[in-house]
Enzyme design. Structure first.
Site, PDB file in Angstrom:
ATOM      1  N   CYS A 111      -9.015 -21.973 -28.050  1.00 45.59           N
ATOM      2  CA  CYS A 111      -8.428 -22.644 -27.244  1.00 45.59           C
ATOM      3  C   CYS A 111      -9.799 -24.434 -26.985  1.00 45.59           C
ATOM      4  O   CYS A 111      -9.547 -25.277 -26.496  1.00 45.59           O
ATOM      5  CB  CYS A 111      -9.472 -22.565 -25.366  1.00 45.59           C
ATOM      6  SG  CYS A 111      -7.621 -21.884 -25.401  1.00 45.59           S
ATOM      7  N   HIS A 250     -12.925 -25.244 -19.937  1.00 43.65           N
ATOM      8  CA  HIS A 250     -11.332 -24.527 -20.355  1.00 43.65           C
ATOM      9  C   HIS A 250     -10.962 -24.072 -18.454  1.00 43.65           C
ATOM     10  O   HIS A 250     -11.797 -22.827 -18.593  1.00 43.65           O
ATOM     11  CB  HIS A 250     -11.912 -24.111 -21.821  1.00 43.65           C
ATOM     12  CG  HIS A 250     -10.114 -23.376 -21.475  1.00 43.65           C
ATOM     13  ND1 HIS A 250      -9.513 -24.485 -21.427  1.00 43.65           N
ATOM     14  CD2 HIS A 250      -9.599 -22.008 -21.943  1.00 43.65           C
ATOM     15  CE1 HIS A 250      -8.028 -23.638 -22.891  1.00 43.65           C
ATOM     16  NE2 HIS A 250      -8.422 -21.865 -22.550  1.00 43.65           N
ATOM     17  N   ASN A 280      -3.926 -22.148 -17.704  1.00 47.35           N
ATOM     18  CA  ASN A 280      -3.899 -22.088 -19.083  1.00 47.35           C
ATOM     19  C   ASN A 280      -3.155 -22.771 -20.232  1.00 47.35           C
ATOM     20  O   ASN A 280      -2.751 -22.356 -21.164  1.00 47.35           O
ATOM     21  CB  ASN A 280      -4.366 -20.625 -20.461  1.00 47.35           C
ATOM     22  CG  ASN A 280      -5.877 -20.747 -21.199  1.00 47.35           C
ATOM     23  OD1 ASN A 280      -5.482 -22.489 -21.088  1.00 47.35           O
ATOM     24  ND2 ASN A 280      -5.879 -19.885 -21.549  1.00 47.35           N
TER      25      ASN A 280
HETATM   26  N1  ACO Z   1       0.524  -8.743 -12.280  1.00 47.35           N
HETATM   27  C1  ACO Z   1       0.438  -7.392 -12.142  1.00 47.35           C
HETATM   28  N2  ACO Z   1      -0.140  -6.675 -12.779  1.00 47.35           N
HETATM   29  C2  ACO Z   1      -0.785  -6.990 -13.284  1.00 47.35           C
HETATM   30  C3  ACO Z   1      -0.626  -7.997 -14.727  1.00 47.35           C
HETATM   31  C4  ACO Z   1       0.658  -8.995 -14.033  1.00 47.35           C
HETATM   32  N3  ACO Z   1       0.384 -10.395 -13.922  1.00 47.35           N
HETATM   33  N4  ACO Z   1      -1.122  -8.634 -15.631  1.00 47.35           N
HETATM   34  C5  ACO Z   1      -2.166  -7.196 -15.781  1.00 47.35           C
HETATM   35  N5  ACO Z   1      -1.658  -6.323 -14.662  1.00 47.35           N
HETATM   36  C6  ACO Z   1      -1.955  -4.982 -14.430  1.00 47.35           C
HETATM   37  C7  ACO Z   1      -2.763  -4.528 -14.853  1.00 47.35           C
HETATM   38  O1  ACO Z   1      -1.650  -3.773 -15.970  1.00 47.35           O
HETATM   39  C8  ACO Z   1      -3.864  -3.319 -14.680  1.00 47.35           C
HETATM   40  O2  ACO Z   1      -2.999  -1.750 -14.436  1.00 47.35           O
HETATM   41  P1  ACO Z   1      -4.188  -0.600 -14.097  1.00 47.35           P
HETATM   42  O3  ACO Z   1      -4.940  -0.420 -13.598  1.00 47.35           O
HETATM   43  O4  ACO Z   1      -2.790  -0.236 -13.886  1.00 47.35           O
HETATM   44  O5  ACO Z   1      -3.777  -0.305 -15.969  1.00 47.35           O
HETATM   45  C9  ACO Z   1      -3.965  -3.900 -13.757  1.00 47.35           C
HETATM   46  O6  ACO Z   1      -3.432  -5.082 -13.653  1.00 47.35           O
HETATM   47  C10 ACO Z   1      -5.873  -4.723 -13.456  1.00 47.35           C
HETATM   48  O7  ACO Z   1      -5.486  -5.720 -15.410  1.00 47.35           O
HETATM   49  P2  ACO Z   1      -7.320  -5.682 -15.779  1.00 47.35           P
HETATM   50  O8  ACO Z   1      -6.463  -6.455 -16.866  1.00 47.35           O
HETATM   51  O9  ACO Z   1      -7.968  -5.112 -15.142  1.00 47.35           O
HETATM   52  O10 ACO Z   1      -7.355  -7.800 -14.397  1.00 47.35           O
HETATM   53  P3  ACO Z   1      -8.061  -8.442 -14.709  1.00 47.35           P
HETATM   54  O11 ACO Z   1      -8.634  -8.183 -13.460  1.00 47.35           O
HETATM   55  O12 ACO Z   1      -9.026  -7.905 -15.634  1.00 47.35           O
HETATM   56  O13 ACO Z   1      -7.351  -9.609 -15.205  1.00 47.35           O
HETATM   57  C11 ACO Z   1      -6.771 -11.770 -16.494  1.00 47.35           C
HETATM   58  C12 ACO Z   1      -6.633  -9.556 -15.932  1.00 47.35           C
HETATM   59  C13 ACO Z   1      -6.054 -12.009 -15.662  1.00 47.35           C
HETATM   60  C14 ACO Z   1      -6.010 -11.875 -18.143  1.00 47.35           C
HETATM   61  C15 ACO Z   1      -8.125 -11.060 -16.979  1.00 47.35           C
HETATM   62  O14 ACO Z   1      -8.813 -10.517 -17.517  1.00 47.35           O
HETATM   63  C16 ACO Z   1      -8.420 -12.365 -17.763  1.00 47.35           C
HETATM   64  O15 ACO Z   1      -8.184 -13.498 -17.460  1.00 47.35           O
HETATM   65  N6  ACO Z   1      -9.418 -12.676 -18.441  1.00 47.35           N
HETATM   66  C17 ACO Z   1      -9.514 -13.288 -19.539  1.00 47.35           C
HETATM   67  C18 ACO Z   1      -7.880 -14.307 -20.039  1.00 47.35           C
HETATM   68  C19 ACO Z   1      -8.289 -15.349 -20.953  1.00 47.35           C
HETATM   69  O16 ACO Z   1      -9.052 -16.319 -20.276  1.00 47.35           O
HETATM   70  N7  ACO Z   1      -7.162 -15.174 -22.369  1.00 47.35           N
HETATM   71  C20 ACO Z   1      -7.705 -16.872 -22.397  1.00 47.35           C
HETATM   72  C21 ACO Z   1      -9.044 -17.849 -22.925  1.00 47.35           C
HETATM   73  S1  ACO Z   1      -8.901 -18.068 -24.333  1.00 47.35           S
HETATM   74  C22 ACO Z   1      -7.348 -19.367 -24.501  1.00 47.35           C
HETATM   75  O17 ACO Z   1      -7.768 -19.797 -23.237  1.00 47.35           O
HETATM   76  C23 ACO Z   1      -6.511 -18.650 -25.764  1.00 47.35           C
END
Ligand code: ACO
Length: 325
Positions: A111, A250, A280
């Site tokens: 990114c 970002h 994103n």
């Molecule tokens: N809808 C509903 N539930 C979901 C979804 C969704 N879209 N996605 C995941 N869940 C569920 C998971 O399965 C999990 O369920 P479980 O507890 O039964 O296993 C629960 O929600 C919690 O999942 P987590 O991964 O712990 O959720 P978190 O609060 O960490 O949020 C997220 C996930 C939004 C992906 C977060 O971790 C995040 O934003 N991380 C950074 C990602 C990022 O920035 N990536 C790109 C950066 S670099 C680039 O831009 C290429």
């Protein structure tokens, strides 16, 4: 000094809302909003690839600079979703806009692609090799996401942003900081389609031609890097935090943006947020956000802008710029 003399961006017209996501995935508007801050995102039309989005943003940036494509000496495209593995998206863009005097290459650094591209472009001008460099962040990154994976598919959107870099009399780029830690590469990968794992029946079965992400690991890295690398670039530039007029992080997750701003001590009214509308858009997110405040007339000459990004690699990068126009 080297600064931005023309800016442009483009986001596709097609809006995909959280309600649209609810129709295809086991997810909800409430989950997406509360975990990421995203309300809607843009998806490119089926016939559009990254170079098409880049061409529109680049044309707008050249118009803004009152320059002809023939004035460009170099084009660098930061992208993680090139039209194809080769030729580079930058070469396709060069031909599309008729920049026949320009050399062209892609730069792939997750990114922070536009931050890395801008840092690189400035060096070519400061060394005296080139006068005008076009730096673009362009992505149709949604095509790299698995439509059956709710953990990634809801987070991304498409877009492109472009800047013409040239010598300026006032302000310009004051400091850069780039960082990479390849030992964390496994946090965010697109495993197949390259030389390690070419396409095969197994790849299709595993769906490993789509992005795989350890969301929580990326989250932790991003929060740490936003404040660490921002502090470093401010120190290098000799600019105290209170003098920062605009903070453009970002746009990956509103919670990452808020905790980064809080950790740094930058108020949210100086922080540019587009994630609610665009999701994103990877390497496009910062130039699109910068162009947004520029077109809204908010950027004033002398404003100090802190831009910081993080992503696959894992990488991060930051630029402290004084707006020169
Ligand atoms: N809808 C509903 N539930 C979901 C979804 C969704 N879209 N996605 C995941 N869940 C569920 C998971 O399965 C999990 O369920 P479980 O507890 O039964 O296993 C629960 O929600 C919690 O999942 P987590 O991964 O712990 O959720 P978190 O609060 O960490 O949020 C997220 C996930 C939004 C992906 C977060 O971790 C995040 O934003 N991380 C950074 C990602 C990022 O920035 N990536 C790109 C950066 S670099 C680039 O831009 C290429």
């Amino acid at each position: 000094m080297v600064g931005i003399v023309g800016l442009g961006s483009y986001v596709p017209e097609h809006i995909v809302t959280n309600a649209d996501m609810e129709k295809i995935l086991d997810t909800s508007d409430g989950w997406i909003r509360s975990r990421s801050g995203i309300v809607e995102r843009r998806f490119a039309a089926s016939e559009q690839a990254s170079s098409d989005l880049a061409a529109i943003a680049a044309t707008r940036a050249l118009e803004d600079a009152a320059m002809s494509p023939l004035d460009l000496d170099l084009i660098i495209v930061g992208t993680n979703s090139p039209d194809m593995l080769y030729p580079s998206t930058a070469c396709l863009l060069q031909s599309r806009i008729g920049a026949t005097n320009a050399a062209a290459f892609d730069l792939q650094s997750g990114c922070p692609g536009w931050i890395y591209a801008t840092t690189t472009g400035v060096q070519y001008i400061q060394s005296g090799m080139y006068r005008n460099v076009l730096v673009v962040g362009a992505e149709v990154i949604t095509r790299m996401m698995d439509p059956t994976d709710r953990g990634t598919y809801v987070l991304f959107g498409d877009g492109a942003g472009a800047a013409v870099l040239s010598s300026v009399e006032h302000g310009g780029m004051k400091a850069f900081e780039l960082f990479a830690d390849g030992s964390l590469a496994q946090y965010l990968t697109l495993p197949a389609g390259g030389s390690r794992r070419p396409f095969s029946r197994d790849v299709l079965r595993e769906r490993s031609y789509y992005t795989k992400m350890d969301g929580q690991a990326v989250f932790r890295f991003s929060v740490r890097e936003i404040s660490r690398i921002s502090k470093k670039v401010l120190e290098k530039a000799g600019v105290p935090l209170e003098e920062v007029d605009w903070f453009i992080p970002h746009q990956a997750n509103l919670r990452i943006i808020q905790s980064g701003a809080q950790e740094l001590g930058i108020p949210m009214d100086k922080t540019v947020v587009t994630i609610d509308k665009y999701g994103n858009s990877s390497a496009a997110s910062i130039p699109v956000a910068l162009d947004k405040i520029y077109r809204e007339g908010k950027l004033k000459r002398g404003d100090k802008v802190l831009m910081v990004s993080f992503g696959a690699g894992m990488t991060s990068g930051a630029i402290l710029m004084e707006w020169s126009r």
